[in-house]
Design a protein around this motif. Sequence first.
Motif, PDB file in Angstrom:
ATOM      1  N   LEU A 123      41.465  17.227 -17.105  1.00 22.19           N
ATOM      2  CA  LEU A 123      40.496  16.631 -16.187  1.00 22.19           C
ATOM      3  C   LEU A 123      39.110  17.061 -16.668  1.00 22.19           C
ATOM      4  O   LEU A 123      38.639  18.152 -16.354  1.00 22.19           O
ATOM      5  CB  LEU A 123      40.738  17.131 -14.752  1.00 22.19           C
ATOM      6  CG  LEU A 123      42.165  16.949 -14.211  1.00 22.19           C
ATOM      7  CD1 LEU A 123      42.354  17.724 -12.915  1.00 22.19           C
ATOM      8  CD2 LEU A 123      42.473  15.480 -13.994  1.00 22.19           C
ATOM      9  N   PRO A 124      38.448  16.222 -17.455  1.00 16.38           N
ATOM     10  CA  PRO A 124      37.155  16.616 -18.035  1.00 16.38           C
ATOM     11  C   PRO A 124      36.098  16.834 -16.958  1.00 16.38           C
ATOM     12  O   PRO A 124      36.066  16.118 -15.963  1.00 16.38           O
ATOM     13  CB  PRO A 124      36.776  15.416 -18.905  1.00 16.38           C
ATOM     14  CG  PRO A 124      37.999  14.591 -19.029  1.00 16.38           C
ATOM     15  CD  PRO A 124      38.831  14.861 -17.822  1.00 16.38           C
ATOM     16  N   THR A 125      35.252  17.803 -17.180  1.00 20.16           N
ATOM     17  CA  THR A 125      34.176  18.095 -16.233  1.00 20.16           C
ATOM     18  C   THR A 125      33.056  18.861 -16.932  1.00 20.16           C
ATOM     19  O   THR A 125      33.305  19.579 -17.897  1.00 20.16           O
ATOM     20  CB  THR A 125      34.696  18.926 -15.041  1.00 20.16           C
ATOM     21  OG1 THR A 125      33.594  19.265 -14.194  1.00 20.16           O
ATOM     22  CG2 THR A 125      35.365  20.209 -15.492  1.00 20.16           C
ATOM     23  N   PHE A 224      31.244  14.044  -8.426  1.00 18.64           N
ATOM     24  CA  PHE A 224      30.346  15.129  -8.041  1.00 18.64           C
ATOM     25  C   PHE A 224      28.905  14.667  -8.119  1.00 18.64           C
ATOM     26  O   PHE A 224      28.610  13.627  -8.702  1.00 18.64           O
ATOM     27  CB  PHE A 224      30.572  16.329  -8.959  1.00 18.64           C
ATOM     28  CG  PHE A 224      31.933  16.902  -8.786  1.00 18.64           C
ATOM     29  CD1 PHE A 224      32.177  17.817  -7.775  1.00 18.64           C
ATOM     30  CD2 PHE A 224      32.971  16.497  -9.581  1.00 18.64           C
ATOM     31  CE1 PHE A 224      33.448  18.314  -7.586  1.00 18.64           C
ATOM     32  CE2 PHE A 224      34.245  16.993  -9.393  1.00 18.64           C
ATOM     33  CZ  PHE A 224      34.486  17.903  -8.391  1.00 18.64           C
ATOM     34  N   PRO A 225      28.013  15.474  -7.536  1.00 13.34           N
ATOM     35  CA  PRO A 225      26.601  15.095  -7.608  1.00 13.34           C
ATOM     36  C   PRO A 225      26.183  14.777  -9.032  1.00 13.34           C
ATOM     37  O   PRO A 225      26.489  15.520  -9.961  1.00 13.34           O
ATOM     38  CB  PRO A 225      25.888  16.339  -7.100  1.00 13.34           C
ATOM     39  CG  PRO A 225      26.880  17.007  -6.215  1.00 13.34           C
ATOM     40  CD  PRO A 225      28.212  16.724  -6.815  1.00 13.34           C
ATOM     41  N   ARG A 226      25.487  13.676  -9.185  1.00 14.22           N
ATOM     42  CA  ARG A 226      25.066  13.245 -10.512  1.00 14.22           C
ATOM     43  C   ARG A 226      24.032  14.188 -11.090  1.00 14.22           C
ATOM     44  O   ARG A 226      23.307  14.854 -10.371  1.00 14.22           O
ATOM     45  CB  ARG A 226      24.463  11.854 -10.434  1.00 14.22           C
ATOM     46  CG  ARG A 226      25.453  10.799 -10.024  1.00 14.22           C
ATOM     47  CD  ARG A 226      26.297  10.400 -11.183  1.00 14.22           C
ATOM     48  NE  ARG A 226      27.284   9.391 -10.789  1.00 14.22           N
ATOM     49  CZ  ARG A 226      28.372   9.148 -11.475  1.00 14.22           C
ATOM     50  NH1 ARG A 226      28.634   9.818 -12.559  1.00 14.22           N
ATOM     51  NH2 ARG A 226      29.213   8.227 -11.086  1.00 14.22           N
ATOM     52  N   TYR A 227      23.931  14.148 -12.380  1.00 12.05           N
ATOM     53  CA  TYR A 227      22.910  14.947 -13.049  1.00 12.05           C
ATOM     54  C   TYR A 227      21.526  14.447 -12.676  1.00 12.05           C
ATOM     55  O   TYR A 227      21.311  13.257 -12.533  1.00 12.05           O
ATOM     56  CB  TYR A 227      23.057  14.853 -14.566  1.00 12.05           C
ATOM     57  CG  TYR A 227      24.204  15.654 -15.062  1.00 12.05           C
ATOM     58  CD1 TYR A 227      24.049  17.001 -15.315  1.00 12.05           C
ATOM     59  CD2 TYR A 227      25.445  15.071 -15.229  1.00 12.05           C
ATOM     60  CE1 TYR A 227      25.122  17.749 -15.752  1.00 12.05           C
ATOM     61  CE2 TYR A 227      26.515  15.818 -15.659  1.00 12.05           C
ATOM     62  CZ  TYR A 227      26.346  17.146 -15.919  1.00 12.05           C
ATOM     63  OH  TYR A 227      27.409  17.888 -16.328  1.00 12.05           O
TER      64      TYR A 227
ATOM     65  N   HIS B 147      25.173  16.054  -2.151  1.00  8.00           N
ATOM     66  CA  HIS B 147      25.941  17.192  -2.680  1.00  8.00           C
ATOM     67  C   HIS B 147      27.435  17.102  -2.334  1.00  8.00           C
ATOM     68  O   HIS B 147      28.219  17.925  -2.798  1.00  8.00           O
ATOM     69  CB  HIS B 147      25.386  18.503  -2.109  1.00  8.00           C
ATOM     70  CG  HIS B 147      24.041  18.874  -2.657  1.00  8.00           C
ATOM     71  ND1 HIS B 147      23.889  19.675  -3.764  1.00  8.00           N
ATOM     72  CD2 HIS B 147      22.796  18.546  -2.264  1.00  8.00           C
ATOM     73  CE1 HIS B 147      22.597  19.834  -4.013  1.00  8.00           C
ATOM     74  NE2 HIS B 147      21.910  19.158  -3.123  1.00  8.00           N
ATOM     75  N   PHE B 148      27.799  16.168  -1.480  1.00  7.26           N
ATOM     76  CA  PHE B 148      29.210  16.079  -1.079  1.00  7.26           C
ATOM     77  C   PHE B 148      30.054  15.542  -2.240  1.00  7.26           C
ATOM     78  O   PHE B 148      29.668  14.556  -2.878  1.00  7.26           O
ATOM     79  CB  PHE B 148      29.385  15.150   0.122  1.00  7.26           C
ATOM     80  CG  PHE B 148      28.833  15.686   1.420  1.00  7.26           C
ATOM     81  CD1 PHE B 148      28.335  16.974   1.516  1.00  7.26           C
ATOM     82  CD2 PHE B 148      28.826  14.912   2.568  1.00  7.26           C
ATOM     83  CE1 PHE B 148      27.830  17.474   2.706  1.00  7.26           C
ATOM     84  CE2 PHE B 148      28.322  15.401   3.766  1.00  7.26           C
ATOM     85  CZ  PHE B 148      27.819  16.680   3.838  1.00  7.26           C
ATOM     86  N   GLY B 149      31.176  16.183  -2.477  1.00 10.21           N
ATOM     87  CA  GLY B 149      32.138  15.619  -3.414  1.00 10.21           C
ATOM     88  C   GLY B 149      32.705  14.354  -2.790  1.00 10.21           C
ATOM     89  O   GLY B 149      32.862  14.271  -1.569  1.00 10.21           O
ATOM     90  N   GLN B 166      23.544  19.464 -11.087  1.00 16.44           N
ATOM     91  CA  GLN B 166      23.111  20.169 -12.281  1.00 16.44           C
ATOM     92  C   GLN B 166      22.071  19.375 -13.048  1.00 16.44           C
ATOM     93  O   GLN B 166      22.215  18.161 -13.171  1.00 16.44           O
ATOM     94  CB  GLN B 166      24.286  20.429 -13.206  1.00 16.44           C
ATOM     95  CG  GLN B 166      25.194  21.527 -12.699  1.00 16.44           C
ATOM     96  CD  GLN B 166      26.259  21.830 -13.702  1.00 16.44           C
ATOM     97  OE1 GLN B 166      26.977  20.953 -14.143  1.00 16.44           O
ATOM     98  NE2 GLN B 166      26.346  23.074 -14.077  1.00 16.44           N
ATOM     99  N   ALA B 167      21.063  20.077 -13.523  1.00 22.83           N
ATOM    100  CA  ALA B 167      20.113  19.427 -14.423  1.00 22.83           C
ATOM    101  C   ALA B 167      20.790  19.243 -15.768  1.00 22.83           C
ATOM    102  O   ALA B 167      21.697  19.993 -16.119  1.00 22.83           O
ATOM    103  CB  ALA B 167      18.870  20.281 -14.570  1.00 22.83           C
ATOM    104  N   ARG B 168      20.341  18.242 -16.522  1.00 20.92           N
ATOM    105  CA  ARG B 168      20.977  17.988 -17.820  1.00 20.92           C
ATOM    106  C   ARG B 168      20.918  19.215 -18.722  1.00 20.92           C
ATOM    107  O   ARG B 168      21.834  19.497 -19.456  1.00 20.92           O
ATOM    108  CB  ARG B 168      20.285  16.811 -18.518  1.00 20.92           C
ATOM    109  CG  ARG B 168      20.643  15.508 -17.891  1.00 20.92           C
ATOM    110  CD  ARG B 168      20.171  14.344 -18.711  1.00 20.92           C
ATOM    111  NE  ARG B 168      20.390  13.107 -17.998  1.00 20.92           N
ATOM    112  CZ  ARG B 168      21.554  12.487 -17.934  1.00 20.92           C
ATOM    113  NH1 ARG B 168      22.605  12.975 -18.536  1.00 20.92           N
ATOM    114  NH2 ARG B 168      21.667  11.361 -17.259  1.00 20.92           N
TER     115      ARG B 168
END
Lengths: 231, 172
Positions: A123-125, A224-227, B147-149, B166-168
């Motif tokens: 499961l890539p992350t 998950f929250p996007r970058y 922030h919610f999955g 997360q920042a890149r």
Amino acid sequence: MQPVFDNMDLFCRINVQSDLAFEDFVASVAQHAGGSRHMNVVQNGALDISIHKNDIFDPLKSRSGEDRWLYFRYTLEIDPIPGTAPGGYVAAIGALLKSLWSSALDAVVSCDFEDRLPRLVPLPTADPIAFLDACARIVYRYWAQARFEDPTTGKRYPSYQEIPFGGVKQLLVYPNSEAEVAPNSMLRLIRSPQSILAVIDGSEVGDRPSLLASMVTDMSRMEFPRYREAA
Amino acid sequence: MSPDAPAILARLLRSNGLGWLIEEQANPGQASELIPRLLGQLEQVETKYRERIGVSIPFTPEALEAEAAQNPHKVRAFLQAMREGRSPEMLVMVWRILQGLSIRSIELKYLEGHEFSLTVVLAPTKGDQQGEKYRSSDIFDARLLRHFGCGTIAGNPLFEGFYPVQARDDRR
């Protein structure tokens, strides 16, 4: 249900990607199999493993693509030790695979009884710690009484809140406290640098394989929250 | 708060990709106003947590730093939430999710120029205990929702957990 192995070819090949030199790799296989080595052969109570360099090893091709495992660096050719019951042999291969995966080694099996062996689902992350956390939360949706164990330390965590996700590299997940004592079904979650590896047992007890597979599918679908761009 | 609290909080922000906030807030030759404001915010969260849950737990920088050693992603998510969410009640909601509570329901009401309300109900995954309801009429608390999955469970919709963005250049 007793698995049927009549007329089944028990030969098994496992291709493994490793940066270890050949001698060191053979020693490491002996350790994973819990066996003794002689030259390039490792034997334990059930398995006779011949270890070879893969003639078509390709460092580039081994990194991506569905058939990348063909180009892994080493290949293990495995036969049963004479007199070993097929069930015990298959279980020993399953144990060897899980041990290799637990060390975050890329290992892919090829044989006639793959459906009876544990399955590895990557499961890539980008954030394996947070993703391991999410996987544990998904587990509760299926197993409300789930229990967790860090196989490295043997420490058990009766609830999600007690798991130090930043400190565990692997989690064994049991459906409840009874299964913790006498496991007949479990899920193993391995944290690697760029993924969570979910190991699904090849157990044929009731509907567990499909339940575990569906649990892992739900894990893989979590978003998950996007970058955001760094400030 | 201990005398070390400001320095620990600054260290936490820097180690969680939020150090730029300190520099951004500081006027030349003056100390950043950010740290005292965040310390005050932490005290408010601690008070609100005690009121809502009936249990006292520390929300000091020291406590967060200790938690970060075990669960760095949770502390990172919480620090980001402190920046984004403003009401102590909603930050208690965030912490309760991080403690393992499930997100049972979300109600969002918005009327352009007139009204905003956000209600989140949390409950333990196990059992059928009564849910905890958290409300906010501050539109900036809507930023917490990202922030919610997000996923499905057996094909049904699911919001699960509270995670850091997360920042890149933070990717590890």
